[in-house]
Design a protein around this motif. Sequence first.
Motif, PDB file in Angstrom:
ATOM      1  N   SER A 127       0.854  -1.196   0.000  1.00 46.78           N
ATOM      2  CA  SER A 127       0.000   0.000   0.000  1.00 46.78           C
ATOM      3  C   SER A 127       0.885   1.240   0.000  1.00 46.78           C
ATOM      4  O   SER A 127       2.073   1.167   0.343  1.00 46.78           O
ATOM      5  CB  SER A 127      -0.884   0.023   1.249  1.00 46.78           C
ATOM      6  OG  SER A 127      -0.098   0.340   2.383  1.00 46.78           O
ATOM      7  N   GLY A 128       0.274   2.363  -0.364  1.00 46.10           N
ATOM      8  CA  GLY A 128       1.020   3.616  -0.386  1.00 46.10           C
ATOM      9  C   GLY A 128       1.537   3.968   1.010  1.00 46.10           C
ATOM     10  O   GLY A 128       2.690   4.358   1.179  1.00 46.10           O
ATOM     11  N   GLY A 129       0.663   3.802   2.010  1.00 46.56           N
ATOM     12  CA  GLY A 129       1.057   4.141   3.386  1.00 46.56           C
ATOM     13  C   GLY A 129       2.278   3.342   3.825  1.00 46.56           C
ATOM     14  O   GLY A 129       3.221   3.882   4.431  1.00 46.56           O
ATOM     15  N   TYR A 155      -1.488  14.702   2.509  1.00 46.57           N
ATOM     16  CA  TYR A 155      -1.982  13.367   2.884  1.00 46.57           C
ATOM     17  C   TYR A 155      -1.009  12.306   2.394  1.00 46.57           C
ATOM     18  O   TYR A 155      -0.616  12.306   1.223  1.00 46.57           O
ATOM     19  CB  TYR A 155      -3.372  13.119   2.268  1.00 46.57           C
ATOM     20  CG  TYR A 155      -3.917  11.761   2.617  1.00 46.57           C
ATOM     21  CD1 TYR A 155      -4.422  11.512   3.894  1.00 46.57           C
ATOM     22  CD2 TYR A 155      -3.895  10.713   1.697  1.00 46.57           C
ATOM     23  CE1 TYR A 155      -4.908  10.252   4.231  1.00 46.57           C
ATOM     24  CE2 TYR A 155      -4.379   9.448   2.031  1.00 46.57           C
ATOM     25  CZ  TYR A 155      -4.887   9.232   3.300  1.00 46.57           C
ATOM     26  OH  TYR A 155      -5.358   7.986   3.638  1.00 46.57           O
ATOM     27  N   HIS A 156      -0.645  11.406   3.293  1.00 47.74           N
ATOM     28  CA  HIS A 156       0.305  10.360   2.904  1.00 47.74           C
ATOM     29  C   HIS A 156      -0.135   8.964   3.325  1.00 47.74           C
ATOM     30  O   HIS A 156       0.646   8.027   3.237  1.00 47.74           O
ATOM     31  CB  HIS A 156       1.689  10.685   3.485  1.00 47.74           C
ATOM     32  CG  HIS A 156       2.195  12.033   3.047  1.00 47.74           C
ATOM     33  ND1 HIS A 156       2.679  12.271   1.784  1.00 47.74           N
ATOM     34  CD2 HIS A 156       2.237  13.225   3.697  1.00 47.74           C
ATOM     35  CE1 HIS A 156       3.019  13.557   1.666  1.00 47.74           C
ATOM     36  NE2 HIS A 156       2.749  14.151   2.814  1.00 47.74           N
ATOM     37  N   GLY A 157      -1.345   8.830   3.834  1.00 45.22           N
ATOM     38  CA  GLY A 157      -1.833   7.504   4.204  1.00 45.22           C
ATOM     39  C   GLY A 157      -2.157   7.405   5.676  1.00 45.22           C
ATOM     40  O   GLY A 157      -1.968   8.371   6.444  1.00 45.22           O
ATOM     41  N   GLU A 206       3.733  15.719  -1.337  1.00 49.21           N
ATOM     42  CA  GLU A 206       3.127  15.199  -2.561  1.00 49.21           C
ATOM     43  C   GLU A 206       3.568  16.172  -3.648  1.00 49.21           C
ATOM     44  O   GLU A 206       3.515  17.392  -3.439  1.00 49.21           O
ATOM     45  CB  GLU A 206       1.606  15.254  -2.475  1.00 49.21           C
ATOM     46  CG  GLU A 206       0.979  14.301  -1.486  1.00 49.21           C
ATOM     47  CD  GLU A 206      -0.397  14.795  -1.073  1.00 49.21           C
ATOM     48  OE1 GLU A 206      -1.359  14.497  -1.780  1.00 49.21           O
ATOM     49  OE2 GLU A 206      -0.510  15.479  -0.045  1.00 49.21           O
ATOM     50  N   ASP A 239       6.135  12.141  -2.613  1.00 49.28           N
ATOM     51  CA  ASP A 239       5.030  11.188  -2.629  1.00 49.28           C
ATOM     52  C   ASP A 239       4.349  11.310  -3.988  1.00 49.28           C
ATOM     53  O   ASP A 239       3.666  12.292  -4.268  1.00 49.28           O
ATOM     54  CB  ASP A 239       4.068  11.533  -1.479  1.00 49.28           C
ATOM     55  CG  ASP A 239       2.853  10.611  -1.422  1.00 49.28           C
ATOM     56  OD1 ASP A 239       2.560   9.951  -2.429  1.00 49.28           O
ATOM     57  OD2 ASP A 239       2.203  10.580  -0.361  1.00 49.28           O
ATOM     58  N   GLN A 242      -0.232   9.470  -6.099  1.00 49.78           N
ATOM     59  CA  GLN A 242      -1.315   9.870  -7.012  1.00 49.78           C
ATOM     60  C   GLN A 242      -0.777  10.469  -8.311  1.00 49.78           C
ATOM     61  O   GLN A 242      -1.351  10.283  -9.371  1.00 49.78           O
ATOM     62  CB  GLN A 242      -2.212  10.923  -6.346  1.00 49.78           C
ATOM     63  CG  GLN A 242      -3.094  10.375  -5.258  1.00 49.78           C
ATOM     64  CD  GLN A 242      -4.437  11.110  -5.171  1.00 49.78           C
ATOM     65  OE1 GLN A 242      -4.963  11.616  -6.152  1.00 49.78           O
ATOM     66  NE2 GLN A 242      -4.998  11.134  -3.990  1.00 49.78           N
ATOM     67  N   LYS A 268      -0.841   2.990  -5.724  1.00 54.34           N
ATOM     68  CA  LYS A 268      -2.096   3.101  -6.494  1.00 54.34           C
ATOM     69  C   LYS A 268      -2.019   2.560  -7.935  1.00 54.34           C
ATOM     70  O   LYS A 268      -2.276   1.398  -8.170  1.00 54.34           O
ATOM     71  CB  LYS A 268      -2.570   4.553  -6.492  1.00 54.34           C
ATOM     72  CG  LYS A 268      -3.114   4.975  -5.119  1.00 54.34           C
ATOM     73  CD  LYS A 268      -3.925   6.231  -5.207  1.00 54.34           C
ATOM     74  CE  LYS A 268      -4.292   6.811  -3.849  1.00 54.34           C
ATOM     75  NZ  LYS A 268      -5.493   6.273  -3.254  1.00 54.34           N
TER      76      LYS A 268
HETATM   77  C1  PLP Z   1      -0.710  11.062  -1.991  1.00 53.61           C
HETATM   78  C2  PLP Z   1      -1.010   9.796  -1.263  1.00 53.61           C
HETATM   79  N1  PLP Z   1      -0.054   9.205  -0.543  1.00 53.61           N
HETATM   80  C3  PLP Z   1      -0.277   8.048   0.120  1.00 53.61           C
HETATM   81  C4  PLP Z   1      -1.511   7.447   0.091  1.00 53.61           C
HETATM   82  C5  PLP Z   1      -1.750   6.188   0.858  1.00 53.61           C
HETATM   83  O1  PLP Z   1      -1.958   5.108   0.004  1.00 53.61           O
HETATM   84  P1  PLP Z   1      -2.713   3.803   0.535  1.00 53.61           P
HETATM   85  O2  PLP Z   1      -4.142   4.157   0.756  1.00 53.61           O
HETATM   86  O3  PLP Z   1      -2.509   2.800  -0.571  1.00 53.61           O
HETATM   87  O4  PLP Z   1      -2.034   3.396   1.810  1.00 53.61           O
HETATM   88  C6  PLP Z   1      -2.535   8.023  -0.652  1.00 53.61           C
HETATM   89  C7  PLP Z   1      -3.880   7.412  -0.687  1.00 53.61           C
HETATM   90  O5  PLP Z   1      -4.874   8.005  -1.017  1.00 53.61           O
HETATM   91  C8  PLP Z   1      -2.286   9.230  -1.340  1.00 53.61           C
HETATM   92  O6  PLP Z   1      -3.243   9.831  -2.052  1.00 53.61           O
END
Ligand code: PLP
Length: 436
Positions: A127-129, A155-157, A206, A239, A242, A268
């Motif tokens: 996952s991104g987080g 936002y990073h998760g 981001e 990041d 997206q 993603k």
């Molecule tokens: C810019 C950004 N970073 C990190 C994440 C986290 O990704 P994940 O939901 O796959 O953990 C998201 C999720 O929406 C995101 O938009």
Amino acid sequence: MDVELANSRSAKRFTQRYAESVSQPKAQFFRKMGLDIIMARREGISFYDAQGKRYINCHCNGGVFNLGHRNPEIIAALTEALEKYDIGNHHLISAPKALLAEKLTDSMRVPGQKKDEEIRRVLFGSSGGEAIDLAIKIARGYTRRRDVVSLVGGYHGHTGLAVKAGDAKFLDPFNIDREGFVQIAFEDVSQLEAALARKPAAIILETIPATLGMPIISPGYMKKVRALCDAHGVVMILDEVQTGLGRTGKMWAYQHYDVSPDMVVTGKGLSGGIYPISATCFRQKFESVFEKDPFIHISTFGGAEVGCYAALRMLEIVNDREFLASVTKLSDFFSRECRALQNEFAALKEVRQLGLFMGLVFEDAASCLVFLKALISNGVFAVYAANDKRVLQFLPPLVTSEAEAAEIMRIVRQSLRDLGSIKNRLMKLVVSFMIG
Ligand SMILES: Cc1ncc(COP(=O)(O)O)c(C=O)c1O
């Protein structure tokens, strides 16, 4: 299950079952918003609800569906992989991981770049987080410092460290503190200078902050971040969960800027919309963190081998000159059309855009919410930016055809007209009152 979902009565039953076994508050929220849509059939740029109503997906889950739904080429790659592979063993050497890592780092190559500045290593997550957490761990391990700087409203998760770089509303309910994490305002150079002069481990941004309303970071600010990171030995993490993978018409959004980050995080879209996978890509020097013990970070499902094959196909499709040129051509079309609408409809104040990463800024949050409702009811699915509800996040799939793009814009135009109807003007008043 599709058969059961295919009529509205069974859809209602599933909404109830969801409420009783997954989340009552979520089900209630969606009912209240009139958005209790159950995704049934999905194909190309669209999905269909249980009643067969079609929605063109201009949300794309923030990039997951960059290549549309159930892209046949990704399905073929995954099906082929399933003939031979499975998740693999995360303790052993993996050929698919090596191939995917090579492809990712190749896409970040800069001609003439110094070897120690090249991004040459990749570790995978699911996952991104998870991938952000790892980037922060590596930055802290390498610098032996603690603090991490992020943007207010970014936002990073929701995972352990990523969540600390985001909004307080995700920390407070869980009694998580923000120790070791510092936030600065978007494009505030003096806050940036002060924060980096305190020598944190890393700054994470981001490349375009989506949740903040997609403001485009200026080239000057991005260069300043790089220069200050160099001056103070701070790790620059971008990041691109997206913004990456072709969304802006380049493989990575940072490639529009003349900067080279220390680490790039992706997720993603790397999944091809089919198999979850994420990646933390970093300069070789950071590998020293793992020299003593390469097993201090592992992920059982991260870089699952069948997922690597889907991701490899995804990269092959996207990292192609013609494909990226088609994204840019499509962006030019949306740019022209959106700007024409801006002249025609006073409620549409601004269009933020880098390639197909677009934010439509309305005069106020109520207008955006009422427009969104009209848009969805007219058959285009999108969402607003949570930290600036004046902004509609507008992310058509990268594989949208010219005819489909024209259809999307017809629906956007109709929804702007609908926004001016008496019923919607009244609704706007009610919404303004509700959101204060
Ligand atoms: C810019 C950004 N970073 C990190 C994440 C986290 O990704 P994940 O939901 O796959 O953990 C998201 C999720 O929406 C995101 O938009």
